[in-house]
Design an enzyme around this catalytic site. Structure first.
Site, PDB file in Angstrom:
ATOM      1  N   CYS A 243       0.818  -1.219   0.000  1.00 51.34           N
ATOM      2  CA  CYS A 243       0.000   0.000   0.000  1.00 51.34           C
ATOM      3  C   CYS A 243       0.851   1.267   0.000  1.00 51.34           C
ATOM      4  CB  CYS A 243      -0.931   0.010   1.214  1.00 51.34           C
ATOM      5  SG  CYS A 243      -2.220  -1.242   1.117  1.00 51.34           S
TER       6      CYS A 243
HETATM    7  N1  NAD Z   1      -4.451  -5.906   2.794  1.00 51.26           N
HETATM    8  C1  NAD Z   1      -4.287  -4.632   3.168  1.00 51.26           C
HETATM    9  O1  NAD Z   1      -3.646  -4.337   4.168  1.00 51.26           O
HETATM   10  C2  NAD Z   1      -4.942  -3.521   2.374  1.00 51.26           C
HETATM   11  C3  NAD Z   1      -5.212  -2.319   3.012  1.00 51.26           C
HETATM   12  C4  NAD Z   1      -5.827  -1.309   2.313  1.00 51.26           C
HETATM   13  C5  NAD Z   1      -6.104  -1.489   0.970  1.00 51.26           C
HETATM   14  N2  NAD Z   1      -5.804  -2.669   0.354  1.00 51.26           N
HETATM   15  C6  NAD Z   1      -6.129  -2.797  -1.065  1.00 51.26           C
HETATM   16  O2  NAD Z   1      -7.033  -3.876  -1.252  1.00 51.26           O
HETATM   17  C7  NAD Z   1      -6.766  -4.512  -2.512  1.00 51.26           C
HETATM   18  C8  NAD Z   1      -6.523  -5.990  -2.304  1.00 51.26           C
HETATM   19  O3  NAD Z   1      -5.413  -6.175  -1.458  1.00 51.26           O
HETATM   20  P1  NAD Z   1      -5.189  -7.515  -0.638  1.00 51.26           P
HETATM   21  O4  NAD Z   1      -4.115  -7.264   0.321  1.00 51.26           O
HETATM   22  O5  NAD Z   1      -6.484  -8.059  -0.144  1.00 51.26           O
HETATM   23  O6  NAD Z   1      -4.662  -8.451  -1.793  1.00 51.26           O
HETATM   24  P2  NAD Z   1      -4.225  -9.969  -1.669  1.00 51.26           P
HETATM   25  O7  NAD Z   1      -3.090 -10.135  -2.597  1.00 51.26           O
HETATM   26  O8  NAD Z   1      -4.021 -10.387  -0.283  1.00 51.26           O
HETATM   27  O9  NAD Z   1      -5.484 -10.805  -2.140  1.00 51.26           O
HETATM   28  C9  NAD Z   1      -6.141 -10.602  -3.315  1.00 51.26           C
HETATM   29  C10 NAD Z   1      -6.642 -11.920  -3.869  1.00 51.26           C
HETATM   30  O10 NAD Z   1      -7.131 -11.626  -5.164  1.00 51.26           O
HETATM   31  C11 NAD Z   1      -6.919 -12.769  -5.960  1.00 51.26           C
HETATM   32  N3  NAD Z   1      -7.060 -12.396  -7.360  1.00 51.26           N
HETATM   33  C12 NAD Z   1      -6.186 -11.748  -8.159  1.00 51.26           C
HETATM   34  N4  NAD Z   1      -6.711 -11.553  -9.387  1.00 51.26           N
HETATM   35  C13 NAD Z   1      -7.951 -12.088  -9.357  1.00 51.26           C
HETATM   36  C14 NAD Z   1      -8.982 -12.214 -10.310  1.00 51.26           C
HETATM   37  N5  NAD Z   1      -8.854 -11.703 -11.523  1.00 51.26           N
HETATM   38  N6  NAD Z   1     -10.107 -12.837  -9.929  1.00 51.26           N
HETATM   39  C15 NAD Z   1     -10.257 -13.334  -8.692  1.00 51.26           C
HETATM   40  N7  NAD Z   1      -9.321 -13.249  -7.745  1.00 51.26           N
HETATM   41  C16 NAD Z   1      -8.180 -12.634  -8.074  1.00 51.26           C
HETATM   42  C17 NAD Z   1      -5.556 -13.239  -5.560  1.00 51.26           C
HETATM   43  O11 NAD Z   1      -5.379 -14.588  -5.893  1.00 51.26           O
HETATM   44  C18 NAD Z   1      -5.571 -12.995  -4.034  1.00 51.26           C
HETATM   45  O12 NAD Z   1      -5.934 -14.166  -3.340  1.00 51.26           O
HETATM   46  C19 NAD Z   1      -5.589  -3.775  -3.127  1.00 51.26           C
HETATM   47  O13 NAD Z   1      -6.057  -2.778  -3.980  1.00 51.26           O
HETATM   48  C20 NAD Z   1      -4.925  -3.138  -1.917  1.00 51.26           C
HETATM   49  O14 NAD Z   1      -4.203  -1.985  -2.276  1.00 51.26           O
HETATM   50  C21 NAD Z   1      -5.253  -3.687   1.046  1.00 51.26           C
END
Ligand code: NAD
Length: 391
Positions: A243
């Protein structure tokens, strides 16, 4: 799990088969969700994971929360977001609310997700509601979580906004309404850019204090005694995770698309990227000059304390710079067994200097102090011990 707790039945769609199998087997891939919590939801039949996009046809609310990383040119890479939107589009039922939770630049919902879904949705799905509600999660935080962190919501019309507020009020203590999806998207970038620039300021200030013979952490504590107008940030190896190092570059890219620039943010990014070199040089200066290839032990490689996540960890730049200077580098992290194809070493690894990069729970660095190893503490955790220098 927040939606499960609120009484919703939830289906998690993910295109990573092994992760889906792991989740359905009751093993949580998310540190803040315990296995028993996940297993209870599965046993009750209120949660399951699948790779099958067609299951979204049963949903009245669809939240998209796929990663939004940078590409090789350090520019927004929305390929996963596009592929997720393309995946769900043919199965979105009429009157479904689609929410984008993924972090991205303003206009992503309106200009990318909505046209994609509208062009591929079933013919009888004449009305789809759309909102942006950027995810706000601080992994490993014992106080602030999905439930008690207010959620921003900006939608394309009143009906979408009403439906999105109703959904998020069911899973969060507070939903904060903004006038458009673009405001919600921009606010998310502002939040994380705010952290990036303040960390950069403190990292720069640290170098000034060290050169002037002052302990920066004491200065920060002193300034933080002011009850208003100051917020303490701490120095460190840089910024990591997916992030803080990433989202501000969505902002700089968006600025350029609009014919502008964000030099302040670019400078903050560059100052943070100089920190690994600064720390490596300070650590190497603690080694006897006669040792040509010092052995350096890095303590903690995750991007922050209490997590095993090594994505974008600034410790990789620290390791690479040390190696480029001829050092032999090993690392120890109780939460990260393998990193970069190598195993975490034990604390008795023979070294000339150690760098405490990320303080992890269960890290017994006292064993190094007892052995008389010099430590550069980047975390301000070891106070008043012989052989320990703080940033
Ligand atoms: N985790 C955090 O701390 C956090 C905090 C704030 C914002 N975000 C935002 O949230 C979003 C997701 O982050 P995250 O940490 O949950 O990601 P992550 O990598 O932990 O998980 C995302 C999941 O999406 C899946 N994926 C990817 N492409 C896909 C598709 N086309 N169809 C279905 N599944 C798919 C992946 O396999 C993975 O399991 C990002 O934009 C991130 O910037 C995350």
């Amino acid at each position: 799990m927040a939606a499960v707790d609120a009484g919703w039945t939830v289906i998690g769609v993910d295109n990573f088969e092994a992760k889906v199998a792991m989740i359905n087997g009751g093993l949580s891939p998310v540190e803040d969700i315990s296995n028993p919590q996940l297993q209870a939801a599965i046993a009750k039949g209120v949660y399951k994971a699948t790779t099958d996009y067609s299951s979204v046809s049963q949903a009245s609310v669809i939240t998209i929360c796929v990663p939004t990383p940078l590409d090789g040119k350090r520019q927004p890479d929305l390929s996963l977001l596009r592929s997720a939107a393309r995946g769900i589009a043919p199965f979105v039922s009429n009157k479904t609310l689609v929410v984008s939770e993924s972090t991205s630049y303003p206009g992503t919902l309106r200009d990318i997700i909505i046209p994609l879904i509208n062009s591929l949705k079933p013919e009888d799905s004449s009305t789809i509601y759309f909102a942006s509600a950027p995810e706000r999660v601080n992994p490993g935080d014992p106080v602030w979580n999905q439930k008690n962190t207010p959620r921003l919501i900006g939608s394309i019309d009143k009906e979408s906004q009403q439906r999105a507020i109703t959904f998020y009020e069911s899973i969060c203590d507070a939903a904060v309404s903004v006038s458009t999806p673009e405001v919600a998207e921009a606010a998310k970038l502002l939040e994380n850019t705010f952290r990036l620039v303040n960390i950069a300021l403190i990292n720069e200030f640290t170098q000034l204090c060290t050169a002037g013979g002052i302990n920066v952490n004491e200065v920060i504590d002193a300034a933080a005694s002011k009850p208003y107008g100051f917020m303490p940030f701490r120095p460190g190896v840089g910024v990591g995770g997916h992030c803080i190092p990433v989202d501000p570059l969505y902002l700089t890219w968006w600025a350029r698309q609009n014919g502008g620039r964000a030099p302040f943010v670019e400078l903050a990014d560059s100052i943070n990227h100089q920190m690994p070199k600064y720390i490596a040089e300070r650590a190497l200066s603690m080694v006897d000059t006669e040792i040509r290839n010092p052995r350096v032990l890095i303590l903690g490689v995750a991007y922050k304390s209490g997590v095993s996540d090594v994505r974008e960890t600034p410790v990789s730049e620290l390791r690479d710079y040390l190696k480029a200077q001829g050092a032999e580098v090993a690392w120890h992290d109780p939460l990260v067994p393998v990193w970069g194809g190598l195993d975490s070493v034990e604390l008795d690894w023979d070294c000339d200097v150690a760098i405490l990069a990320t303080k992890q729970p269960g890290m017994k660095f006292k064993r190094l102090i007892d052995r008389g190893v010099n430590i550069l503490d980047c975390t301000n955790s070891i106070i008043g011990q012989a052989g320990v220098s703080s940033l």
